[in-house]
Design an enzyme around this catalytic site. Sequence first.
Site, mmCIF file in Angstrom:
data_model
loop_
_atom_site.group_PDB
_atom_site.id
_atom_site.type_symbol
_atom_site.label_atom_id
_atom_site.label_comp_id
_atom_site.label_asym_id
_atom_site.label_seq_id
_atom_site.Cartn_x
_atom_site.Cartn_y
_atom_site.Cartn_z
ATOM 1 N N LYS A 182 23.521 -4.983 15.728
ATOM 2 C CA LYS A 182 22.737 -5.144 16.947
ATOM 3 C C LYS A 182 21.770 -6.304 16.814
ATOM 4 O O LYS A 182 21.189 -6.523 15.757
ATOM 5 C CB LYS A 182 21.951 -3.862 17.241
ATOM 6 C CG LYS A 182 22.801 -2.725 17.798
ATOM 7 C CD LYS A 182 21.924 -1.564 18.210
ATOM 8 C CE LYS A 182 22.723 -0.465 18.869
ATOM 9 N NZ LYS A 182 21.865 0.679 19.290
ATOM 10 N N HIS A 204 19.093 -0.939 10.454
ATOM 11 C CA HIS A 204 17.990 -0.638 11.367
ATOM 12 C C HIS A 204 16.907 -1.703 11.255
ATOM 13 O O HIS A 204 16.526 -2.086 10.151
ATOM 14 C CB HIS A 204 17.380 0.725 11.044
ATOM 15 C CG HIS A 204 18.236 1.878 11.452
ATOM 16 N ND1 HIS A 204 18.097 3.145 10.930
ATOM 17 C CD2 HIS A 204 19.253 1.962 12.356
ATOM 18 C CE1 HIS A 204 18.986 3.958 11.482
ATOM 19 N NE2 HIS A 204 19.696 3.257 12.345
ATOM 20 N N ARG A 264 28.585 1.418 12.763
ATOM 21 C CA ARG A 264 28.765 1.811 14.151
ATOM 22 C C ARG A 264 30.224 1.532 14.513
ATOM 23 O O ARG A 264 30.843 0.615 13.980
ATOM 24 C CB ARG A 264 27.849 1.012 15.082
ATOM 25 C CG ARG A 264 26.357 1.149 14.787
ATOM 26 C CD ARG A 264 25.545 0.259 15.708
ATOM 27 N NE ARG A 264 24.098 0.380 15.471
ATOM 28 C CZ ARG A 264 23.404 -0.391 14.648
ATOM 29 N NH1 ARG A 264 24.022 -1.372 13.978
ATOM 30 N NH2 ARG A 264 22.094 -0.207 14.491
ATOM 31 N N ARG A 290 28.521 8.065 11.128
ATOM 32 C CA ARG A 290 27.397 7.212 10.692
ATOM 33 C C ARG A 290 26.195 8.090 10.360
ATOM 34 O O ARG A 290 25.524 7.875 9.345
ATOM 35 C CB ARG A 290 27.074 6.217 11.799
ATOM 36 C CG ARG A 290 25.856 5.321 11.556
ATOM 37 C CD ARG A 290 25.790 4.284 12.664
ATOM 38 N NE ARG A 290 24.484 3.661 12.814
ATOM 39 C CZ ARG A 290 24.094 2.567 12.164
ATOM 40 N NH1 ARG A 290 24.898 2.010 11.275
ATOM 41 N NH2 ARG A 290 22.897 2.045 12.389
ATOM 42 N N TYR A 317 16.139 10.805 10.113
ATOM 43 C CA TYR A 317 17.013 11.618 9.262
ATOM 44 C C TYR A 317 16.207 12.581 8.399
ATOM 45 O O TYR A 317 16.710 13.637 8.017
ATOM 46 C CB TYR A 317 17.902 10.720 8.400
ATOM 47 C CG TYR A 317 18.908 9.971 9.232
ATOM 48 C CD1 TYR A 317 20.037 10.609 9.721
ATOM 49 C CD2 TYR A 317 18.712 8.639 9.585
ATOM 50 C CE1 TYR A 317 20.949 9.941 10.519
ATOM 51 C CE2 TYR A 317 19.615 7.967 10.377
ATOM 52 C CZ TYR A 317 20.739 8.624 10.846
ATOM 53 O OH TYR A 317 21.630 7.969 11.654
ATOM 54 N N HIS A 323 30.332 8.212 15.952
ATOM 55 C CA HIS A 323 28.954 7.911 15.572
ATOM 56 C C HIS A 323 28.374 8.994 14.671
ATOM 57 O O HIS A 323 27.461 8.726 13.885
ATOM 58 C CB HIS A 323 28.076 7.736 16.814
ATOM 59 C CG HIS A 323 26.823 6.959 16.564
ATOM 60 N ND1 HIS A 323 26.824 5.607 16.296
ATOM 61 C CD2 HIS A 323 25.526 7.349 16.504
ATOM 62 C CE1 HIS A 323 25.587 5.190 16.101
ATOM 63 N NE2 HIS A 323 24.776 6.227 16.212
#
Length: 331
Positions: A193, A286, A168, A263, A295, A260
């Site tokens: 995150k 994730h 990110r 990514r 995806y 982004h």
Amino acid sequence: MKAGEAVETWLEWMARERRSSMRTVAAYRHDLGLALGFLTDHLGGEPDLAALGKLKVADLRAWLAHETARTEQKPTRRVVTTDGRARSRARRLSALRSFFRYLAERYGIENPAPQLLAAPKTRKRLPRPLSREDALKAPEDIAALSHTTEGAVRDEALFMLLYGAGLRIGEALDLDCRDLGGAGDGLLRIVGKGGRERIVPLLPAVVTALEAWRRVHPAPSPDAPLFTGVRGGRLQAPVARRAMQTWREQAGLSSSATPHALRHSFATHMLEGGADLRSIQELLGHASLSTTQVYTLADERHLLSVWRSAHPMAGGMPEATVTDGKAGKKI
């Protein structure tokens, strides 16, 4: 403690402990500000923690209904779709739920009302990656637009890192020089995150670009920002976004070509190359595999190709036709 003070404490915690982006914090501050403004009028005064703990589902539904009505009546030049309004409602509900989870953990204020509200259904937004050709040339082409040699070396290293490691933009710009300690071994430690740490492998081309930038870095002390701006401070995300915007406009690409999107390109091109979803999940950081599975939805051609080649009953099957709701697409 009044609710407004609790919100600010929560937002500080989100930025510091959860490493939420400035955009996320600003959006949550806006959404919770709307909620508190309504509840202050609704309850006849700004609520304190005890009042927040006593809120009922009906109170929160009244707020969401108020926001829906206000949004529909507000004049705007933009066309707001039904899905767009649902997304706004879903974001506000997400902010409210996160805030009340914080209240429960920090202050012991238990209120199940936010969790009992039904979340609106929204269409899943599919990633919009760049083509392989555009993703490969983006770092060098963006660097060529820089006004200084130092800026060109920095930009090439930054955008090589975004596409080559799937970071990110915030993760890349949060790096300090000390974080490159293991780059010579082809590994980089990332804090993403929620404070989740992961180790990402670096391709030789990415390592070369990072080492070239470190050699011309204006002040490469261990605690200095890895990517610096013109005044020596940490490079800000809007500056990186503007650099890519200038390139995409010159290259004739759509507005979806953002940092982004690199990514997304990393994940999509890895999937096309045969990488499994679990590996891509780990590389992207994730928390849930369901986040990574988007995806596969974005690439029906690859998904059906894998199915036909992998399933033992699929030998000799003809090409399938997938209907996207408007027209049949041959895969």
